[in-house]
Scaffold this active site. Structure first.
Site, PDB file in Angstrom:
ATOM      1  N   GLY A 326       0.734  -1.366   0.012  1.00 31.72           N
ATOM      2  CA  GLY A 326      -0.120  -0.118  -0.018  1.00 31.72           C
ATOM      3  C   GLY A 326       0.863   1.301   0.140  1.00 31.72           C
ATOM      4  O   GLY A 326       2.057   1.295  -0.534  1.00 31.72           O
ATOM      5  N   SER A 327       0.575   2.253   0.604  1.00 33.09           N
ATOM      6  CA  SER A 327       1.167   3.563   0.585  1.00 33.09           C
ATOM      7  C   SER A 327       2.272   3.589   1.274  1.00 33.09           C
ATOM      8  O   SER A 327       3.148   4.639   1.278  1.00 33.09           O
ATOM      9  CB  SER A 327       0.055   4.676   1.228  1.00 33.09           C
ATOM     10  OG  SER A 327      -1.135   4.944   0.426  1.00 33.09           O
ATOM     11  N   THR A 328       2.422   2.486   2.197  1.00 32.60           N
ATOM     12  CA  THR A 328       4.099   2.469   2.657  1.00 32.60           C
ATOM     13  C   THR A 328       5.128   2.378   1.664  1.00 32.60           C
ATOM     14  O   THR A 328       6.302   2.602   1.866  1.00 32.60           O
ATOM     15  CB  THR A 328       4.244   1.253   3.773  1.00 32.60           C
ATOM     16  OG1 THR A 328       4.200   0.278   3.003  1.00 32.60           O
ATOM     17  CG2 THR A 328       2.962   1.514   4.643  1.00 32.60           C
ATOM     18  N   PHE A 329       4.765   2.026   0.298  1.00 30.83           N
ATOM     19  CA  PHE A 329       5.473   1.859  -0.797  1.00 30.83           C
ATOM     20  C   PHE A 329       6.042   3.225  -1.296  1.00 30.83           C
ATOM     21  O   PHE A 329       6.781   3.335  -2.009  1.00 30.83           O
ATOM     22  CB  PHE A 329       4.886   0.925  -1.774  1.00 30.83           C
ATOM     23  CG  PHE A 329       6.001   0.456  -2.767  1.00 30.83           C
ATOM     24  CD1 PHE A 329       6.992  -0.480  -2.631  1.00 30.83           C
ATOM     25  CD2 PHE A 329       5.862   0.834  -4.208  1.00 30.83           C
ATOM     26  CE1 PHE A 329       7.864  -0.820  -3.632  1.00 30.83           C
ATOM     27  CE2 PHE A 329       6.856   0.452  -5.000  1.00 30.83           C
ATOM     28  CZ  PHE A 329       7.684  -0.274  -4.890  1.00 30.83           C
TER      29      PHE A 329
END
Length: 647
Positions: A326-329
């Site tokens: 998800g947005s941790t990427f």
């Protein structure tokens, strides 16, 4: 004077009769001796063979004492406990079935138990002792010893058995031991003779398995004298074996216990790492299980309960789980774009709430859009459209290359079971794997950690550590072996421009500490320990156009299995990073609301070296945190409540 012929003739006749008589007597004696010898040598051979072997010498292997496993401070994680057990030797027992039947009047042995023991005795050499029962109480053990004359071949023994005093806390990482199987032996080229001892136990998963060779040690031998009925008369001599090496892990037992309790009943994983040397302080998968059940022989009911649990307690989610990050990427995509020179920290993108590409619309999580955003704001508010745009400019191959530099898509070498490699997709990968060309839509999905991108909680932690330091931090789990420290090399630079790295770090700082940051609810009130982080929410279902038009159904209104995964990565302190952590809560919903607070608590627990004080939390959260920390019910191995669990 000459004898008369008549006298000479009479004398000859007397000599002949005496010679014949003596010869007959001697023949009779030889016949009697021969008959006796035949009787003793043939007809009574078995009896005299038994008498000749009344006191025989047997050589038996002595299982080595398994090495201890401790945490970084020397607290016991896996040890050995005294085990009263009884074994039977077929060569000495004679009728094994009869002896087992007698033994069943002293200790409980079912017909199935006895059938298994008989089968085991036939599979092994007649002189090999076969375990009959383990963990006997003292009364049963002593009664068997008293009745030894009526139980030939049966020997009560005092041995050692593996025990895990902290039960569930380290089940996944340390693993457990179990009896050697045919499959185990098939995988070993030159098996140690000790492995042929019936029901000898070796590591099955985790550290117990991957450090088996150094934990097992080497067997000793003993020479014993036994009589005709198999009773051990005396031990003639003994050569002690070499105990296994003691292993000290990098883990902290108290932090591990804290985070195991903190995850509670969630289906989740948490990894906490020291960013200065790669030491893993805690690696927790929840829910967990009691490894002692497997050592003692788990029941079918218990095993079925674990297998059928929807939260998969037997799976180690920390290294085996591969999730869309998800947005941790987004830090990966941002750094790839910065290094490629397609954007600067000041570059802006306009976000109307979606990106149209061809006939498809890629949505931002914020329905109305974010408007004009730069790099820092794109991270702080987690704008998806910003990354849709820059990913098209930088391309998937450079994004994947940056991901690998940050520890994603590679298998980290730890003594744990089934470590996942994750996935950093490229054009070549898709062509080889799916026999299809890479599309721009694939790049857009990958830019925000969806699509083909997969990562484990361990990999997410490594990524956070490398972003925090700019160094190629490698995770490690073994601190020392037999008191000798495992050497580690100073980490090398990952080759990122410091200015560009600081731009991403500022964005992560704003995520938690900015007024509009998505992770603001997880901020730390102590100014000396401020945290940087990034939230992520990974979809596990497709949202239809009709649902978007009518309003996306919230996670709490969906069945558990259809809810989004919640993710969060972070490190602290922001200006001098010491620890990094990552949390994944399966089907937990929003990463900032669910996973973020757990990452904060993990970092605070490591920074303070104790239960975090309430002053570390924002004033409006202290009442809730006081209740939460009190309800963790942290305990010592003896079951008492330690002072450290009290707020």
């Amino acid at each position: 004077m000459r004898r008369a012929p008549r006298d000479t003739e009479a004398s000859g006749r007397r000599f002949t009769r005496r010679a014949l008589f003596m010869g007959g007597c001697m023949t009779a004696m030889v016949a009697v001796l021969g008959a006796r010898m035949r009787y003793l040598g043939v007809e009574q051979a078995d009896q005299f063979r038994l008498l000749a072997e009344e006191n025989r010498i047997n050589i038996r292997l002595i299982p080595p004492e398994r090495g201890l496993i401790q945490d970084r401070n020397g607290k016991l994680i896996a040890g050995n406990e005294q085990n009263y057990r009884v074994v039977i030797t077929r060569e000495d027992a004679g009728d094994v079935g009869l002896i087992l039947n007698r033994l069943s009047h002293i200790i409980p042995l079912t017909a199935e138990d006895m059938a298994d023991i008989l089968k085991e005795t036939k599979r092994n050499s007649p002189f090999v002792p076969i375990p009959v029962a383990e963990r006997l109480n003292w009364e049963d053990f002593s009664e068997i010893a008293v009745n030894a004359p009526a139980l030939p071949g049966v020997s009560p023994e005092v041995g050692l058995s593996r025990v895990y005093p902290r039960d569930q806390d380290f089940a996944h990482v340390v693993g457990y031991v179990g009896p050697v199987s045919e499959r185990d032996l098939a995988g070993i080229e030159n098996p140690d003779p000790v492995l042929t001892i019936p029901k000898f136990q070796i590591g099955k998963i985790g550290v117990e398995k991957f450090l088996e060779d150094i934990l097992r040690g080497h067997a000793g031998t003993k020479r014993i004298e036994v009589n005709a009925v198999g009773r051990v008369m005396r031990e003639l001599d003994r050569e002690e074996g070499q105990p296994g090496a003691d292993v000290r892990l990098t883990l902290d037992a108290d932090i591990q216990n804290f985070l195991q309790a903190r995850l509670g009943a969630e289906s989740a994983a948490c990894v906490l790492m020291d960013v200065q040397n790669g030491d893993i302080l805690s690696i927790v998968s929840a829910p967990s299980f009691d490894p002692n059940l497997f050592v003692r022989g788990i029941s079918q009911a218990d095993y079925s309960g674990l297998m059928n649990h929807d939260h998969r307690p037997l799976a180690d989610k920390t290294v085996q789980g591969a999730y869309p990050p998800g947005s941790t990427f987004k830090m990966v995509t941002a750094l790839a774009a910065l290094e490629a020179g397609v954007i600067t920290p000041e570059s802006t993108v306009y976000c109307p709430g979606y990106l149209e590409f061809g006939s498809r619309r890629f949505h931002c999580w914020k329905h109305g859009g974010h408007g004009k955003v730069d790099l820092e704001r794109s991270l702080m508010e987690s704008c998806d459209v910003f990354y849709y745009e820059v990913a098209q400019k930088v391309g998937i191959d450079k994004i994947a290359e940056m991901g690998r530099r940050l520890g994603m898509g590679i298998r980290h070498d730890l003594p744990m079971s089934a470590i996942a490699e994750g996935n950093m997709p490229t054009k070549e990968w898709k062509l080889e794997r799916h026999k299809a060309e890479w599309r721009i839509g694939d790049t857009i999905n990958s830019s925000i950690g969806q699509g083909y991108v997969l990562a484990s909680p361990l990999q997410l932690t490594v990524m956070a550590a490398r972003v925090a330091t700019g160094l190629a931090i490698k995770p490690r789990l073994v601190k020392s072996v037999n008191g000798v420290e495992v050497e580690i090399s100073p980490p090398e630079s990952i080759g990122l421009d410091p200015g560009r790295l600081r731009a991403v770090q500022r964005g992560m700082f704003a995520v938690v500490n900015g007024k509009a940051g998505t992770g603001r609810g997880s901020r730390i009130a102590d100014d000396t320990m401020l945290m940087c982080g990034k939230s992520g929410t990974a979809q596990v279902r497709n949202i239809s156009t009709a649902e978007r038009a009518s309003g996306v159904v919230s996670n709490d209104q969906l069945p558990w299995r259809r809810r989004d995964h919640a993710l969060f990565v972070g490190y602290a302190p922001y200006d001098n990073p010491r620890y990094a952590a990552a949390v994944v809560v399966e089907h937990g919903g929003g990463g900032s609301a669910v996973a973020g607070p757990i990452v904060r608590d993990a970092l605070l627990r490591a920074l303070y070296g104790d239960i975090p004080p309430l002053t570390a939390y924002p004033a409006d959260q202290r009442g809730r945190m006081e209740s939460l920390l009190k309800d963790l019910h942290l305990r010592r191995p003896d079951g008492t409540m330690p002072e450290s669990s009290k707020v």
